[in-house]
Design a protein around this motif. Structure first.
Motif, PDB file in Angstrom:
ATOM      1  N   VAL A 168       0.464  -1.224   0.024  1.00 59.08           N
ATOM      2  CA  VAL A 168      -0.356  -0.238  -0.039  1.00 59.08           C
ATOM      3  C   VAL A 168       0.072   1.063   0.223  1.00 59.08           C
ATOM      4  O   VAL A 168       1.890   1.771   0.439  1.00 59.08           O
ATOM      5  CB  VAL A 168      -0.831   0.232   0.852  1.00 59.08           C
ATOM      6  N   SER A 169       0.241   2.575  -0.206  1.00 61.52           N
ATOM      7  CA  SER A 169       1.153   3.776  -0.170  1.00 61.52           C
ATOM      8  C   SER A 169       1.631   4.198   1.202  1.00 61.52           C
ATOM      9  O   SER A 169       0.761   3.940   1.756  1.00 61.52           O
ATOM     10  CB  SER A 169       0.174   4.730  -0.568  1.00 61.52           C
ATOM     11  N   ASP A 229       1.410   8.389   3.464  1.00 65.98           N
ATOM     12  CA  ASP A 229       1.241   8.773   5.263  1.00 65.98           C
ATOM     13  C   ASP A 229       2.075   9.580   5.622  1.00 65.98           C
ATOM     14  O   ASP A 229       2.429   9.666   7.151  1.00 65.98           O
ATOM     15  CB  ASP A 229      -0.264   8.352   5.647  1.00 65.98           C
ATOM     16  N   GLU A 265      -5.916  11.985   1.233  1.00 63.26           N
ATOM     17  CA  GLU A 265      -6.755  10.558   0.961  1.00 63.26           C
ATOM     18  C   GLU A 265      -6.246  10.713  -0.275  1.00 63.26           C
ATOM     19  O   GLU A 265      -6.330   9.175  -0.978  1.00 63.26           O
ATOM     20  CB  GLU A 265      -7.672  10.718   1.628  1.00 63.26           C
ATOM     21  N   GLU A 266      -6.914  10.909  -0.967  1.00 68.89           N
ATOM     22  CA  GLU A 266      -6.905  10.922  -2.499  1.00 68.89           C
ATOM     23  C   GLU A 266      -5.624  10.886  -3.127  1.00 68.89           C
ATOM     24  O   GLU A 266      -4.964   9.610  -4.126  1.00 68.89           O
ATOM     25  CB  GLU A 266      -7.927  11.839  -3.296  1.00 68.89           C
ATOM     26  N   SER A 326      -3.351   9.893  -2.004  1.00 68.01           N
ATOM     27  CA  SER A 326      -2.572   8.386  -0.783  1.00 68.01           C
ATOM     28  C   SER A 326      -2.986   7.131  -2.077  1.00 68.01           C
ATOM     29  O   SER A 326      -2.360   6.683  -2.053  1.00 68.01           O
ATOM     30  CB  SER A 326      -2.810   8.473  -0.110  1.00 68.01           C
ATOM     31  N   ARG A 327      -4.510   7.077  -2.057  1.00 61.25           N
ATOM     32  CA  ARG A 327      -4.983   6.587  -3.169  1.00 61.25           C
ATOM     33  C   ARG A 327      -4.405   6.053  -4.264  1.00 61.25           C
ATOM     34  O   ARG A 327      -4.183   5.118  -4.984  1.00 61.25           O
ATOM     35  CB  ARG A 327      -6.580   6.595  -3.028  1.00 61.25           C
ATOM     36  N   ILE A 328      -4.396   7.700  -5.182  1.00 64.28           N
ATOM     37  CA  ILE A 328      -4.197   6.963  -5.995  1.00 64.28           C
ATOM     38  C   ILE A 328      -2.487   6.782  -6.601  1.00 64.28           C
ATOM     39  O   ILE A 328      -2.042   5.803  -7.576  1.00 64.28           O
ATOM     40  CB  ILE A 328      -3.832   8.893  -7.169  1.00 64.28           C
ATOM     41  N   GLY A 372      -1.010   4.796  -4.232  1.00 62.21           N
ATOM     42  CA  GLY A 372      -1.550   3.342  -4.260  1.00 62.21           C
ATOM     43  C   GLY A 372      -1.552   2.314  -5.593  1.00 62.21           C
ATOM     44  O   GLY A 372      -1.257   1.196  -5.547  1.00 62.21           O
ATOM     45  N   LEU A 373      -2.267   3.031  -6.310  1.00 67.87           N
ATOM     46  CA  LEU A 373      -2.765   2.094  -8.170  1.00 67.87           C
ATOM     47  C   LEU A 373      -1.413   2.370  -8.844  1.00 67.87           C
ATOM     48  O   LEU A 373      -1.590   0.884  -9.560  1.00 67.87           O
ATOM     49  CB  LEU A 373      -3.919   2.640  -8.493  1.00 67.87           C
TER      50      LEU A 373
END
Length: 193
Positions: free
Chosen positions: A15-16, A19, A55-56, A58-60, A62-63
């Protein structure tokens, strides 16, 4: 001559780890969110800053679908650009472009990256610090990603896993090697340039 940079090669996490990196960088006076805008700033293809929630972002990240460039902030007017790329061999690369920063700000970025390379659970392969711009960031891919040859010109310093450090030492006499934290070895000229 290339631009001044710090290039950080690390294994990809499941995962990213953005954070955790944000926390370490904050300890060094560098923030992900713009002090006035209150959001992370992602650069689009035209180089314009686009606000995004952490948060967004970090999600991107992680992709891992495409390279991404963001800004880290010392103040509302002073930033360092960070380009994220991913290699098919399972390596994440961050390149921090130091042009426009004063030497003290460059030192803060270097300290933050080195601290994060040790603090994060994701292993670091190498951190290349080239304040003088004697090499190009891509020059280090062969050695770090594919066990190839080191760049023809040694930068200010390199922190690397032992096998990478040994390869550099074979090709660059006159370097000092010191064992650092996190299983990394620091290489620097015995007599600074």
């Amino acid at each position: 001559m290339a631009d001044a940079f710090i290039r950080w090669y690390r294994e990809m996490a499941a995962v990213s780890v953005l954070d955790e990196q944000v926390k370490v960088f904050k300890e060094h006076g560098i923030a992900l969110t713009h002090p006035v805008m209150g959001a992370a700033m992602v650069l689009n293809v035209e180089g314009d800053a686009v606000p995004m929630r952490q948060e967004e972002l970090s999600r991107i990240l992680g992709l891992r679908i495409a390279p991404l460039t963001i800004n880290w902030w010392f103040s509302a007017d002073i930033n360092v650009t960070d380009a994220y790329t991913y290699e098919p061999l399972g390596c994440e690369i961050q390149t921090f472009f130091l042009d426009g920063l004063h030497s003290e700000e460059m030192e803060h970025v270097e300290s933050a990256v080195i601290a994060a390379s040790v603090a994060l659970d994701v292993p670091t392969r190498a951190v290349i610090v080239d304040r003088r711009g004697v090499s190009d960031p891509d020059d280090w891919d062969s050695l770090t990603l594919y066990d190839g040859e080191p760049a023809p010109r040694f930068p200010d310093s390199v922190c690397a896993q032992e096998q990478i450090a040994e390869k550099i030492l074979q090709n660059s006499p006159g370097l000092q090697k010191k064992k650092g934290r996190g299983g990394l070895y620091r290489l620097a000229p015995a007599h600074p340039v």
